[in-house]
Motif scaffolding. Structure first.
Motif, short mmCIF file in Angstrom:
data_model
loop_
_atom_site.label_atom_id
_atom_site.label_comp_id
_atom_site.label_asym_id
_atom_site.label_seq_id
_atom_site.Cartn_x
_atom_site.Cartn_y
_atom_site.Cartn_z
N GLU A 166 5.72 7.49 -1.51
CA GLU A 166 6.22 8.36 -2.56
C GLU A 166 6.14 9.79 -2.02
N ILE A 167 7.30 10.39 -1.86
CA ILE A 167 7.35 11.72 -1.25
C ILE A 167 7.80 12.71 -2.31
N TYR A 168 7.07 13.83 -2.40
CA TYR A 168 7.35 14.84 -3.40
C TYR A 168 7.66 16.17 -2.71
N ASP A 169 8.46 16.94 -3.38
CA ASP A 169 8.83 18.27 -2.90
C ASP A 169 7.89 19.31 -3.54
N ILE A 182 0.87 -1.18 0.00
CA ILE A 182 0.00 0.00 0.00
C ILE A 182 0.90 1.23 0.00
N ILE A 183 0.67 2.12 -0.96
CA ILE A 183 1.53 3.29 -1.10
C ILE A 183 0.86 4.49 -0.45
N ILE A 184 1.66 5.21 0.33
CA ILE A 184 1.22 6.45 0.95
C ILE A 184 2.01 7.59 0.33
N GLY A 185 1.30 8.64 -0.10
CA GLY A 185 1.96 9.78 -0.69
C GLY A 185 2.38 10.78 0.37
N GLY A 186 3.41 11.55 0.04
CA GLY A 186 3.87 12.60 0.94
C GLY A 186 4.15 13.89 0.19
N LEU A 187 3.75 15.01 0.75
CA LEU A 187 3.98 16.32 0.15
C LEU A 187 4.65 17.21 1.19
N PHE A 188 5.89 17.61 0.92
CA PHE A 188 6.64 18.43 1.86
C PHE A 188 7.40 19.51 1.11
N ALA A 189 7.47 20.69 1.69
CA ALA A 189 8.21 21.80 1.09
C ALA A 189 9.67 21.71 1.52
N VAL A 190 10.38 20.74 0.93
CA VAL A 190 11.77 20.53 1.32
C VAL A 190 12.61 21.73 0.91
N HIS A 191 12.20 22.43 -0.17
CA HIS A 191 12.87 23.65 -0.57
C HIS A 191 11.90 24.81 -0.39
N SER A 192 12.44 25.98 -0.08
CA SER A 192 11.59 27.12 0.28
C SER A 192 11.07 27.89 -0.92
N GLU A 193 11.69 27.73 -2.09
CA GLU A 193 11.21 28.46 -3.25
C GLU A 193 11.56 27.71 -4.53
N MET A 194 10.76 27.97 -5.53
CA MET A 194 10.98 27.37 -6.84
C MET A 194 11.60 28.43 -7.75
N LEU A 195 12.64 28.02 -8.45
CA LEU A 195 13.33 28.94 -9.35
C LEU A 195 12.49 29.16 -10.60
N MET A 224 -4.75 23.34 0.93
CA MET A 224 -6.07 23.69 0.41
C MET A 224 -6.18 23.33 -1.08
N ALA A 225 -5.16 23.69 -1.84
CA ALA A 225 -5.20 23.41 -3.28
C ALA A 225 -5.20 21.91 -3.55
N VAL A 226 -4.32 21.19 -2.87
CA VAL A 226 -4.24 19.74 -3.07
C VAL A 226 -5.52 19.06 -2.65
N SER A 227 -6.05 19.47 -1.48
CA SER A 227 -7.27 18.85 -0.99
C SER A 227 -8.44 19.10 -1.92
N ARG A 228 -8.52 20.32 -2.48
CA ARG A 228 -9.60 20.62 -3.43
C ARG A 228 -9.46 19.76 -4.69
N LEU A 229 -8.24 19.58 -5.15
CA LEU A 229 -8.02 18.78 -6.35
C LEU A 229 -8.41 17.32 -6.10
N LEU A 230 -7.99 16.79 -4.98
CA LEU A 230 -8.33 15.41 -4.67
C LEU A 230 -9.84 15.27 -4.49
N ALA A 231 -10.44 16.22 -3.78
CA ALA A 231 -11.88 16.15 -3.57
C ALA A 231 -12.64 16.30 -4.89
N SER A 250 2.18 17.16 -8.23
CA SER A 250 2.33 15.94 -7.42
C SER A 250 0.97 15.29 -7.20
N ALA A 251 -0.05 16.11 -6.94
CA ALA A 251 -1.39 15.57 -6.70
C ALA A 251 -1.92 14.87 -7.93
N LEU A 252 -1.61 15.41 -9.11
CA LEU A 252 -2.04 14.73 -10.34
C LEU A 252 -1.43 13.34 -10.45
N ARG A 253 -0.18 13.23 -10.04
CA ARG A 253 0.47 11.91 -10.08
C ARG A 253 -0.20 10.97 -9.09
#
Length: 940
Positions: A98-101, A36-49, A153-160, A112-115
């Motif tokens: 599966e953990i995503y940044d 059973i796969i559990i997804g993870g979403l964490f802001a490992v980096h503070s900004e996207m270039l 909020m964005a991820v939860s709305r997409l999943l919902a 990440s949510a789409l995946r």
């Protein structure tokens, strides 16, 4: 010196393409297979270039600003999953991840949510469109993260959106994915209509903002500033705090919103403006900060440059951020008080970190990146090392070719552990594991299609997890009811440490202190003033000024008979004017002093002595008259019976004055006037009978004789006169009886007094006594020329005059006097009138009895009576002769006085009228015989 290391990556020609996203698998930050796969979403980096080429293409970019604390959260998730797999909790069913940044960016989190939503075991990562997702098996069964509410909020709305069908009747169970967040605290995420699949293992921002407001109120602050990021999380936190602040009379002096992204061109300008606002508002000494860690880092560096010294209230995002607490000169900023998630036992995770260097890095790009950062920055000091790591981008990192040594910094990782976040992350994984356990009771969960995510969601609602020997579960809003730690940044041995000062109980809304030392730290915060106006002390009240804020006001004194008993009251309470009073600027009401003519009052004592002396005189006269019962003076006074009655009435009058003194009661009020009125009436009635008797004895006028004979009926007269007064008093007491009254005419006192009930009845009683006294006065006045030594009528006349004068003066004085001495006025009048009548009636007789005993004999008395009678007869005879001579033109001459010796007349007396009986040579009137004179004398 520290910034030299930033030039090192620039010399490197090769680029680490391992961090570039060429395909979907490259997008995963860390992964591990499992049933059973559990997804993870964490802001490992503070900004996207952001790309520099033009035009901009829809390409997922690399990130910068490695966040150690968030990296540790990913390790906590991995540690929890490995611990569960090594246990018997799932009976052989293994968990993968599966953990995503997210790079703190909504767009990357959405990717990440789409995946996550792509179909399980599908060759493509596309999300399949279906009308009914009830049997849809996505790539993951549940997701933990993300770190920021806006991303959640964005991820939860997409999943919902993907998991809720068009038919509304299926909204309660049409869920194919679940988000369990360990760090998103926005209050709006508790809304199960908009976020039906969202759960979290931390309290919502509602509890945090309420805790902040409670801290502010208990510290006596009401004029504060707020700085927040301009994103969903910041706006919702600010809105929730604003509601709590308004409800607790806390005013927000200013609100500064900083851009959500550091790449925003206006970010540094907004930070400078916020610092200027803080410096300008000198009365604001408390700043509430709802921002991300890297925002706070930038803000504090600017604040240190400007020497800003305030109290900073930290939100859960950065309250335990070690990278901020270790900023150089951080102590110059003042005091930082924050609220962090309740920490648990993380000792097993710390042991996991100590063995982290043994872990493989093939499927964990985050760990591999951290190792590379160690190679670049390991030679620096602690804070420079931390700054170095945070400022590296993925494009700057080199593959470790062994040219640089790998120095493992266990101390650095453990120092950056934020127990609250780590504990919440582990708790989120365990909650999902328990829900999976519930689904796998009767199913073979080795098969990923054994259950759907929406079924896991229903099971998650019922999960109970044992945490620190306590049962915790999700409530109806998907929140775990955990408490907060109140954190204090305190300098210890030259280093800034983050200690737990207290615990905030979210259910009871109060602070719990472990020991007195930490409570002292809490109380020390109250020394700092942060108010728009000075606190209004008790006795004062706030007067709102022209400022739009209710916290800006003037302090004015409460007026008289008003008070305020707390600080900063909006209005003064009114005292009960009848029983309480208050001076100007009073913090309490004082009971009014009760006044009455007390026994201990000097004036009351004086009046009581006068009454007592009167009683003594009455008793003394009674004794004197009793011992001289057979003397002419006593007999001439009407006899012992009449004297006793009069003396008894005087005694009652003196006694009635006692009822005018001390605390008025219903009995006293009713008794004193009735007793006085009846007693005085009895006294006047008896004196009236005596006046009639004397006048009857010495009057020789036939017409007056007849009238007096008709009037002189002693017993019926006394009974009738007294009975009328009894009737008056009875009607008075029945229909409008006197009662105890509280007189509030004096501002600070209550005068207890007797209200007469009916002034008319009171006037009738006194008027009736005055009428009897007037009649008595008339009769006594007619008998004022009786024998001198026995002339009682003359003294009665004088006594009645004293009575009239006293009571005539009493009426205006009584009408214009008020206060506790009002009863004393009536006592004085009663005593004056009673003493006047008593002294005029009895003291002359007592003087004769004691000092003129020679005149208190029968012979002396007869001699005086005969002398008086002869004088009276002579005057009558002369008058008669004059009348007769006028009618007959004759004159009568008396050559010398006629003498009476043994009832015979000697000398030469010439009477021009027929000879009549003589007394002492005087011709008695017609129809007056000697026997009549003797009879009258004996009757006196």
């Amino acid at each position: 010196m520290a910034y030299v290391i930033f030039l090192i990556p620039c010399l490197v020609l090769s680029i680490d393409f391992a961090f570039s996203c060429q395909n979907a698998d490259d997008f995963v930050g860390a992964s591990s297979p499992g049933d059973i796969i559990i997804g993870g979403l964490f802001a490992v980096h503070s900004e996207m270039l952001h790309p520099e080429e033009d035009p901009i293409k829809p390409v997922i970019q690399n990130c910068a600003g490695f966040e150690i604390q968030v990296f540790l959260q990913t390790l906590a998730m991995i540690h929890a999953i490995e611990t569960i797999n090594n246990s018997t909790l799932l009976s052989g069913v293994t968990l993968g991840y599966e953990i995503y940044d997210t790079c703190a960016e909504v767009t990357k989190a959405m990717a990440s949510a789409l995946r996550f939503l792509s179909k399980f075991n599908s060759s493509e990562d596309a999300v399949e469109f279906k009308c009914n997702y009830s049997d849809y098996i996505p790539r993951v069964k549940a997701v933990t993260g993300a770190s920021y509410s806006e991303v959640s909020m964005a991820v939860s709305r997409l999943l919902a959106l993907q998991l809720i069908p068009q038919e509304v009747i299926l909204t309660s169970n049409a869920t194919t994915g679940t988000v369990v967040s360990p760090a998103s605290s926005a209050e709006i995420l508790s809304d199960k209509i908009r976020f039906p699949s969202f759960f979290r293992t931390i309290p919502s921002d509602f509890h945090q903002t309420r805790a902040m407001t409670r801290l502010i109120c208990e510290s006596g602050w009401n004029w504060i500033g707020v700085i927040a990021t301009d994103d969903d999380n910041g706006r919702f936190a600010l809105e929730s705090f604003g509601v709590q602040a308004m409800a607790n009379n806390v005013c927000i002096a200013f609100k500064e919103m900083l851009p959500a992204y550091l790449s925003d061109s206006t970010f540094h300008t907004k930070v400078d403006n916020a610092i200027e606002k803080i410096v300008k508002e000198t009365r604001v000494n408390v700043i509430v900060v709802f921002m991300r860690q890297f925002h706070v880092l930038k803000l504090f560096k600017k604040a240190i440059e400007r020497n800003v010294n305030k109290i900073w209230i930290a939100s859960d995002n950065w309250s335990a951020a070690v990278k901020i607490s270790t900023i150089p000169n951080i102590r110059q900023l003042g005091t930082v008080v924050g609220f962090g998630f309740k920490s648990g036992d993380v000792s097993s995770f710390q042991e996991f970190l100590r063995n982290l260097h043994e872990k493989p890095t093939e499927n964990n790009k985050f760990l591999r990146e951290y190792i590379m950062l160690l190679s670049i920055c390991a030679h620096l000091e602690y804070h420079d090392f931390q700054t170095c790591i945070a400022n590296q981008s993925q494009d700057d990192l080199l593959e470790n070719d062994g040219s640089k040594p790998q120095i493992w910094r266990d101390d650095f990782l453990n120092a950056n552990v934020e127990p609250g976040f780590i504990h919440s992350t582990i708790l989120a994984v365990y909650a999902i594991a328990h829900a999976i356990k519930g689904q796998c009771k009767d199913r073979d969960c080795k098969d990923p299609s054994a259950f759907t995510p929406w079924e896991l969601l229903e099971e998650l609602k019922k999960v109970i997890v044992i945490d620190d020997d306590k049962e915790v579960k999700f409530d109806s809003n998907g929140d775990m009811s955990t408490s907060y730690d109140v954190l204090l940044w305190k300098e210890i041995d030259g280093h800034m440490e983050i200690i737990t000062m207290a615990e905030y109980d979210a259910e009871k809304g109060g602070f719990i202190f472990e020991d007195e030392e930490k409570k002292k730290d809490f109380l020390a915060l109250k020394k700092v003033q942060s108010t728009c106006s000075q606190h209004c002390r008790p006795g004062q009240v706030k007067k709102v000024t022209e400022s739009p804020h209710t916290c800006c006001y003037e302090c004015i004194y409460c007026p008289e008979n008003h008070y305020s008993n707390q600080t900063d009251m909006d209005y003064c309470y009114r005292c009960n004017n009848k029983t309480y009073w208050a001076p100007i600027n009073s913090s309490t009401c004082y009971r009014k002093t009760i006044y009455f003519l007390a026994w201990t009052d000097w004036f009351a004592i004086f009046l009581l002595l006068l009454s007592a002396f009167g009683v003594v005189l009455v008793l003394s006269v009674c004794v004197i008259f009793t011992k001289n019962l057979d003397t002419p003076v006593v007999k001439a006074s009407g006899g012992l019976t009449v004297c006793y009655i009069i003396l008894f009435s005087h005694f009652l009058i003196f006694l009635s004055t006692v009822f005018f003194i001390d605390v008025p009661t219903e009995f006293k009020c009713k008794t004193r006037q009735a007793l006085f009125g009846i007693s005085f009436t009895l006294c006047i009635s008896c004196i009236l009978i005596k006046s009639l008797k004397i006048l009857l004895a010495f009057s020789f006028d036939p017409k007056l004789q007849n009238f007096l004979k008709c009037m002189y009926k002693p017993i019926p007269t006394v009974v009738t006169c007294t009975g009328i007064q009894v009737i008056i008093c009875t009607f008075w007491l029945i229909f409008n009886t006197p009662f105890v009254n509280q007189n509030f005419s004096i501002p600070r006192a209550i005068i207890l007094e007797c209200n007469e009930g009916s002034i008319v009845a009171f006037g009738i009683m006194l008027g009736y006594i005055a009428a009897l006294a007037f009649i008595c006065f008339i009769f006594a006045f007619k008998g004022r020329k009786l024998p001198e030594n026995y002339n009682e009528a003359k003294f009665i006349t004088f006594g009645m005059l004293i009575y009239f004068i006293a009571w005539i003066v009493f009426i205006p004085v009584y009408a214009t006097t008020f206060g506790k001495y009002l009863p004393a006025v009536e006592i004085i009048v009663v005593l004056i009138s009673n003493y006047g009548i008593f002294c005029c009636t009895f003291l002359p007789k007592c003087y004769i009895i004691i000092y003129k005993q020679e005149t208190n004999t029968k012979s002396a008395f007869l001699k005086m009576v005969y002398t008086y009678s002869s004088k009276s007869a002579g005057s009558v005879a002369v008058s008669q002769v004059s009348l007769d001579s006028k009618s007959s033109s004759l004159q009568a001459t008396i050559t010398e006085p006629c003498k009476i010796e043994n009832d015979s007349v000697n000398g030469n007396c010439h009477f021009p009228v027929p000879r009549q009986p003589l007394i002492k040579g005087k011709v008695l009137p017609k129809n007056v015989t000697r026997s009549m004179v003797r009879k009258r004398v004996s009757s006196i």
